[in-house]
Design a protein around this motif. Structure first.
Motif, short mmCIF file in Angstrom:
data_model
loop_
_atom_site.label_atom_id
_atom_site.label_comp_id
_atom_site.label_asym_id
_atom_site.label_seq_id
_atom_site.Cartn_x
_atom_site.Cartn_y
_atom_site.Cartn_z
N ALA A 104 -14.97 0.00 -27.16
CA ALA A 104 -15.55 0.90 -28.17
C ALA A 104 -14.86 0.75 -29.53
N ILE A 105 -13.54 0.60 -29.53
CA ILE A 105 -12.86 0.47 -30.83
C ILE A 105 -13.15 -0.89 -31.45
N GLU A 106 -13.28 -1.91 -30.63
CA GLU A 106 -13.67 -3.22 -31.15
C GLU A 106 -15.08 -3.16 -31.76
N ARG A 107 -16.01 -2.53 -31.04
CA ARG A 107 -17.39 -2.40 -31.55
C ARG A 107 -17.40 -1.62 -32.87
N ALA A 111 -18.78 -3.28 -36.41
CA ALA A 111 -19.97 -2.73 -37.06
C ALA A 111 -19.67 -2.05 -38.39
N GLU A 112 -18.40 -1.87 -38.70
CA GLU A 112 -17.99 -1.14 -39.90
C GLU A 112 -18.42 -1.89 -41.16
N PRO A 113 -19.07 -1.20 -42.12
CA PRO A 113 -19.41 -1.86 -43.38
C PRO A 113 -18.14 -2.09 -44.20
N GLY A 114 -18.21 -3.01 -45.13
CA GLY A 114 -17.04 -3.30 -45.96
C GLY A 114 -16.34 -4.54 -45.49
#
Length: 161
Positions: A104-107, A111-114
């Motif tokens: 979950a933390i990898e996903r 997916a995080e913008p920036g």
């Protein structure tokens, strides 16, 4: 009626105290092995934990209202996501929660913008066989070893994002 475990973002105000109590419980074995109860996870102040949750990302696994597992991460300027404090309540171990939180933390960071995450990095004590097995099974490879004393070796693992 059985409850299922849900994973969600940690709230610095609402969840920090429960996370800190879980952290204290989960690091007792490490302190005992090394005969050192002044390790940072056992002495971290609540305000410092809250600041980590605000500055980085914290995820929790809940069984009802109880936090039974947690992980934290932050993205460095060089594109390295540093994953830290993957903890699971002793009674909930061996049910896949650690793997679910790691995924979950990898996903989240993928997916995080920036700025894009280039790699994931974490550390584990050489004696933490179950943690090392988990990390290897998720594609992490050893990139470094640090010995603070003969009884305590810290293994650093990494994988591409």
């Amino acid at each position: 009626m059985s409850m299922s475990v849900t994973i969600s973002a940690a709230d610095a105000t609402r969840d920090a105290e429960q996370i800190l109590k879980l952290q204290y419980l989960c690091y007792q074995r490490e302190a005992e092995v090394h005969q050192n109860w002044s390790i940072e996870p056992l002495t971290q102040p609540l305000d410092a934990l809250r600041a980590e949750l605000v500055e980085g990302v914290g995820l929790v696994a809940r069984l009802g209202d109880e936090i039974v597992a947690s992980v934290r991460g932050r993205l460095d300027a060089d594109g390295t996501v540093r994953i830290d404090r993957l903890i699971v309540h002793p009674r909930m171990r061996r049910h896949g929660l650690g793997g679910r939180l790691l995924d979950a933390i990898e996903r989240h960071f993928a997916a995080e913008p920036g700025p894009a995450a280039k790699r994931f990095r974490l550390s584990a004590g050489r004696r933490a066989e179950s943690g090392l097995r988990l990390y290897h099974s998720r594609g992490y490879a050893q990139v470094g070893v640090q010995e603070s004393d003969p009884a305590h070796t810290l293994v650093t693992l990494e994988k591409a994002a």
